[in-house]
Design an enzyme around this catalytic site. Structure first.
Site, PDB file in Angstrom:
ATOM      1  N   HIS A   1       0.898  -1.280   0.047  1.00 57.84           N
ATOM      2  CA  HIS A   1       0.011  -0.043  -0.047  1.00 57.84           C
ATOM      3  C   HIS A   1       0.770   1.136  -0.016  1.00 57.84           C
ATOM      4  CE1 HIS A   1      -3.663  -1.873   1.133  1.00 57.84           C
ATOM      5  NE2 HIS A   1      -3.100  -2.875   1.314  1.00 57.84           N
TER       6      HIS A   1
ATOM      7  N   ASP B   1     -16.678   1.019  -3.574  1.00 52.12           N
ATOM      8  CA  ASP B   1     -16.742  -0.021  -2.746  1.00 52.12           C
ATOM      9  C   ASP B   1     -18.179  -0.497  -2.745  1.00 52.12           C
ATOM     10  OD1 ASP B   1     -15.866  -0.792   0.778  1.00 52.12           O
ATOM     11  OD2 ASP B   1     -16.351  -2.044  -1.061  1.00 52.12           O
TER      12      ASP B   1
ATOM     13  N   GLY C   1     -14.273  -4.351  -5.421  1.00 48.04           N
ATOM     14  CA  GLY C   1     -14.765  -2.907  -6.193  1.00 48.04           C
ATOM     15  C   GLY C   1     -13.758  -2.577  -7.334  1.00 48.04           C
TER      16      GLY C   1
ATOM     17  N   ASP D   1     -15.623   6.173  -1.926  1.00 44.02           N
ATOM     18  CA  ASP D   1     -14.438   6.355  -0.768  1.00 44.02           C
ATOM     19  C   ASP D   1     -13.358   7.597  -1.399  1.00 44.02           C
ATOM     20  OD1 ASP D   1     -12.968   6.643   1.365  1.00 44.02           O
ATOM     21  OD2 ASP D   1     -12.357   4.500   1.505  1.00 44.02           O
TER      22      ASP D   1
ATOM     23  N   LYS E   1     -25.949  28.645  13.962  1.00 47.06           N
ATOM     24  CA  LYS E   1     -24.959  29.642  13.905  1.00 47.06           C
ATOM     25  C   LYS E   1     -25.612  30.812  14.721  1.00 47.06           C
ATOM     26  CE  LYS E   1     -23.096  32.476  10.045  1.00 47.06           C
ATOM     27  NZ  LYS E   1     -23.042  33.651  10.810  1.00 47.06           N
TER      28      LYS E   1
ATOM     29  N   ASP F   1     -26.165  34.396  16.537  1.00 46.74           N
ATOM     30  CA  ASP F   1     -25.983  35.619  15.780  1.00 46.74           C
ATOM     31  C   ASP F   1     -25.410  36.622  16.849  1.00 46.74           C
ATOM     32  OD1 ASP F   1     -26.866  37.612  14.128  1.00 46.74           O
ATOM     33  OD2 ASP F   1     -29.082  37.530  14.267  1.00 46.74           O
TER      34      ASP F   1
ATOM     35  N   GLU G   1     -29.471  33.078  12.155  1.00 49.13           N
ATOM     36  CA  GLU G   1     -29.438  33.824  10.689  1.00 49.13           C
ATOM     37  C   GLU G   1     -29.024  32.308   9.977  1.00 49.13           C
ATOM     38  OE1 GLU G   1     -25.913  36.027   9.967  1.00 49.13           O
ATOM     39  OE2 GLU G   1     -25.005  35.504  11.788  1.00 49.13           O
TER      40      GLU G   1
END
Length: 823
Positions: free
Chosen positions: A125, A148, A185, A236, A532, A534, A677
């Site tokens: 590898h 895969d 695969g 992947d 998020k 504000d 927001e």
């Protein structure tokens, strides 16, 4: 002399003496394939295998007693580091980690490949990058996607996905090379030019996988959870990470039969008869049609004579004149002696600055990730890129998505330069820019120095030199500075105690998010979803029992929010640097940005105390940058999140809100309930990119739209100097045209040209607007209020202004008396 065992041989390979033992040991019981067969295969296939593994660290999967059977698999172990029994002649390279070093073999020759086979390294590898001449990990020279199949699908479905991926890569100008993986695969490779980092390639591969999943949800999935993969093919993308590896082409696999990771032609892939290839078939196929992976081989270097004839050949090869607005001249450049320079601000996937000097008829170019150094700053990295045509010096605009360098380009500064040196390894030049340019209008002397010799070396340094004729003042040479980080596999810092000894205090700038939309991010199943908040962005430094608060632009705001000093009591004695948002809350405990404005910019204790009675604040913490003196920004989101939750007690004015447990759509619904927001969608595997805008953090906003009357304009700066920089807006009310703010974003070049022409026709001497602040009216040009436009915005402020408006366009189908305020 005792006779040697009959199943041992001493061989000489490329001048190296090697003992081959246990050659009759069966490695694949199902087929009777022996260790001798494995060694014979690897030595025979070496001319094909070695080019794809050479120069890369090799990780080995070893089955010393064979792979066994499906009922009783053999023992396997993954080996990275070299042990003491490794022959001295095996080439090796060390990768330095913070707490340890690993020494890897380099698979550069037949002798090393034979030795690896002798020690039962069946699977080999390697990463997608090679070591540089300096012994450091280089940029990847190929991208890989692993197709895969989940339960219920197989190679036929992988082929369908492979064809989809191939079409996308074709559009990107990349040639897809398929490899049946030898497992279940298909691997798809594409050769790269080595100019992008592993992080950048990973982001592209991840986005490609996510887009395929969005377009083909019944066939493709891009997340790693096995429970979600039944009946689908997982794309992947993660093996493009610098620390990840993929089995090299032509390597054996440790399956029940001796399958091989076999490069294939597209004709073979789409034949309808595709299957995995076994060891005995490989050489026959190669003899018949050669190496199908050859497109992955590095391009042949251009000869010096050819390069002299056409220095723009590489530039043209990377661009399609029919798809990009960039200048793409058809002819080779003439030699010249001009001395122009330009610095362009390039908002591509990562914001950077392109530094270009005219020389020999072209613009010799470098990419500056951190911009030109300011006075007294350390050297910055300068990455040497392909020469650009002279016409590029006047280019600004948008490079379309999918094209090389996609993003927005602005001219940050330009002018003439004086050259003191202009050599292959060193350039010294004094730049004379514009008064309103990014360099501040004063002469700036820089030196560009190549860090290593060699034709393939791209990394240079840019150094800001002192000038003798004046005293340099600070200019905005890098509006978004950042500290480079490295991603490594590391253990968590001990969150139970501080290290001994003092550490040098370090300052940070916050990571910035990229604007996105619900449609683009999908359901967020593989990401963390947060609210998020504000408010105002704040970095908190808790050191030696004291809390210091710093705004996004580096201003100390500790005295503005004295109640947050309690943060030091919430960390149980740890020193820590935290990222979060300070919010103002109303009587119901909901965030209210309008209320918070009453606390901003206050510094006098009496004023702060008075405002605090009516505007309580909360500190919403969401990230950790440093823990007990150790910079942890290179850890992934999950690791930093654990540190935050383990270290900070969430109570009182200091809160650690949990990540939202739901989809993006459900998160947006919750944000609406809280009058926020929007939401943040964060990549769980990403590090904290100090001072950088990144697509690892995506912000999805809940914007609204509003029709407005255009009643004036203010001139812009830089490229928009002398033209419309922002529009002054109003909405008809009982007393006349009520001022509701100004908008300076969302314009494209066409819209600016149209507005500039219309503005000349609508000029008037006085304002038709009511209650325009003096600062906004200072250099305004007034217009007859007959034009109607539309803006997108976040919310209405308490004083009736549009918050965060962005221009959407003119509405010629509307008249001013039809405009009403939307609730």
């Amino acid at each position: 002399m005792a006779s040697r065992k009959s199943n041992e041989q001493i061989v000489q390979i490329e001048g190296h003496r090697l003992t081959l033992s246990n050659l009759d040991k069966v490695m694949y019981p199902e087929t009777g394939t022996t260790k001798g067969d494995v060694i014979s295969y690897y030595t025979a296939v070496a001319p094909y295998l070695l080019p794809y593994a050479a120069g890369r660290p090799v990780t080995r999967k070893r089955w010393v007693n064979g792979v066994g059977t499906d009922e009783k698999p053999g023992m396997v172990f993954f080996q990275k580091d070299l042990d003491d029994s490794t022959p001295d002649w095996v080439a090796r390279q060390t990768i330095h980690h913070k707490q340890h070093d690993n020494s890897y073999p380099l698979l550069n020759d037949v002798a090393t490949l034979t030795w690896l086979a002798q020690i039962a390294s069946l699977e080999l590898h390697v990463p997608q990058w090679r070591f540089t001449d300096a012994g450091e990990p280089g940029h990847p020279d190929r991208m890989v996607l692993d197709l895969d199949p989940g339960d219920g699908v197989g190679l036929p479905e992988c082929v369908e996905v492979a064809k989809l991926v191939r079409a996308v890569l074709d559009d990107m100008g990349l040639e897809a090379v398929p490899v049946t993986s030898g497992s279940k695969g298909i691997h798809l490779y594409a050769r790269l030019d080595g100019t992008s980092t592993s992080d950048e390639v990973s982001q592209v591969a991840h986005e490609l996988a996510r887009s395929l999943e969005a377009d083909h949800p019944d066939l493709v999935i891009s997340t790693m959870r096995k429970a979600d993969r039944r009946g689908k093919v997982m794309v992947d993308w993660s093996q493009n990470n610098a620390s990840k590896t993929t089995v090299t082409p032509y390597s054996l696999r440790g399956r029940s039969r001796p399958f091989v990771a076999m490069p294939r032609t597209w004709r073979e892939i789409t034949s309808g008869r595709l299957r995995q290839v076994e060891i005995g078939e490989v050489l026959k196929i190669l003899k018949k049609r050669g190496d199908a992976a050859e497109p992955l081989m590095p391009a042949k270097p251009q000869s010096a004579d050819d390069a002299e004839l056409d220095r723009l050949a590489k530039y043209r090869s990377m661009r399609d004149a029919g798809k990009t607005p960039e200048p793409v001249p058809a002819d080779a450049p003439d030699s010249g002696s001009g001395r122009s320079f330009v610095i362009q601000k390039h908002a591509a996937r990562n914001l950077h600055y392109d530094f270009r000097l005219e020389h020999a008829g072209v613009l010799v170019s470098w990419a500056l990730p951190k911009g030109v150094p300011g006075p007294g700053e350390k050297n910055h990295l300068a990455v040497h890129v392909e020469d650009h045509p002279l016409e590029y010096g006047g280019f600004s605009g948008d490079i379309p998505k999918g094209e090389y360098g996609a993003g927005h380009v602005d001219i940050w500064d330009h002018g003439e330069y004086e050259a003191e040196k202009f050599r292959d390894s060193e350039v010294i030049a004094t730049l004379h820019g514009q008064k309103n340019g990014g360099l501040g209008g004063e002469p700036v002397k820089v030196a560009l120095i190549r860090t290593k010799q060699g034709d393939d070396e791209k990394n240079w340094l840019i150094h800001r030199m002192r000038t003798e004729t004046h005293t340099e003042t600070h200019t905005e040479t890098h509006p978004e500075p950042h500290t480079e980080t490295r991603t490594e596999a590391r253990t968590e810092p001990d969150s139970t105690k501080k290290p001994r000894g003092a550490h040098r205090p370090k300052e940070y700038t916050p990571m910035l998010a990229t604007l996105s939309s619900e449609a683009k991010v999908g359901d967020g199943s593989d990401a963390a979803v947060e609210m998020k908040w504000d408010g105002v962005r704040v970095l908190a430094y808790v050191r030696d029992g004291k809390t210091r608060l710093v705004s996004r632009n580096g201003i100390d705001i500790t005295t503005t929010y004295p109640e947050l000093a309690e943060l030091a009591d919430r960390t149980d004695g740890h020193d820590i640097v935290l990222d979060g948002e300070v919010i103002g809350v109303d009587k119901r405990g909901l965030p209210d940005f309008g209320l918070l404005q009453q606390r901003m910019r206050l510094t006098k204790p009496a004023d702060v105390a008075k405002a605090a009675k009516g505007v309580p604040v909360k500190f919403m913490l969401f990230d950790v940058l440093e823990l007990d003196g150790e910079d942890v920004t290179d850890r992934d989101y999950e690791a930093r999140r654990r540190m935050l939750e383990d270290t900070v007690r969430s109570e009182g004015e200091v809160l650690v809100p949990p990540a939202f447990d739901g989809t993006v759509s459900e998160g947006l619904d919750r944000a609406r309930e809280l009058r926020l927001e929007g939401i943040m969608v964060k990549d769980r595997s990403a590090p904290y990119r100090v001072g950088r805008r990144s697509e690892a953090w995506l912000k999805v906003k809940l914007h609204r739209t509003q029709e407005v009357v255009v009643a004036g304009w203010r001139p812009g700066n830089g490229r928009r100097a002398g033209t419309v920089g922002s529009l002054l807006l109003g909405i008809p009310g009982d007393d006349g045209l009520q001022y509701v703010g100004r908008v300076g974003t969302g314009f494209n070049d066409r819209a600016l040209d149209e507005l500039s022409k219309l503005a000349k026709k609508q000029e008037r001497k006085t304002s038709a607007l009511i209650d325009v602040p003096r600062a906004d009216a200072r250099d305004a040009h007034w217009l007859t209020p007959s034009l109607v436009g539309e803006v997108e915005f976040a919310e209405w402020t308490r004083d009736g202004r549009l918050r965060q408006p962005s221009w959407r366009g003119l509405r010629p189908d509307k008249s001013p008396d039809e405009v009403v305020r939307e609730v």
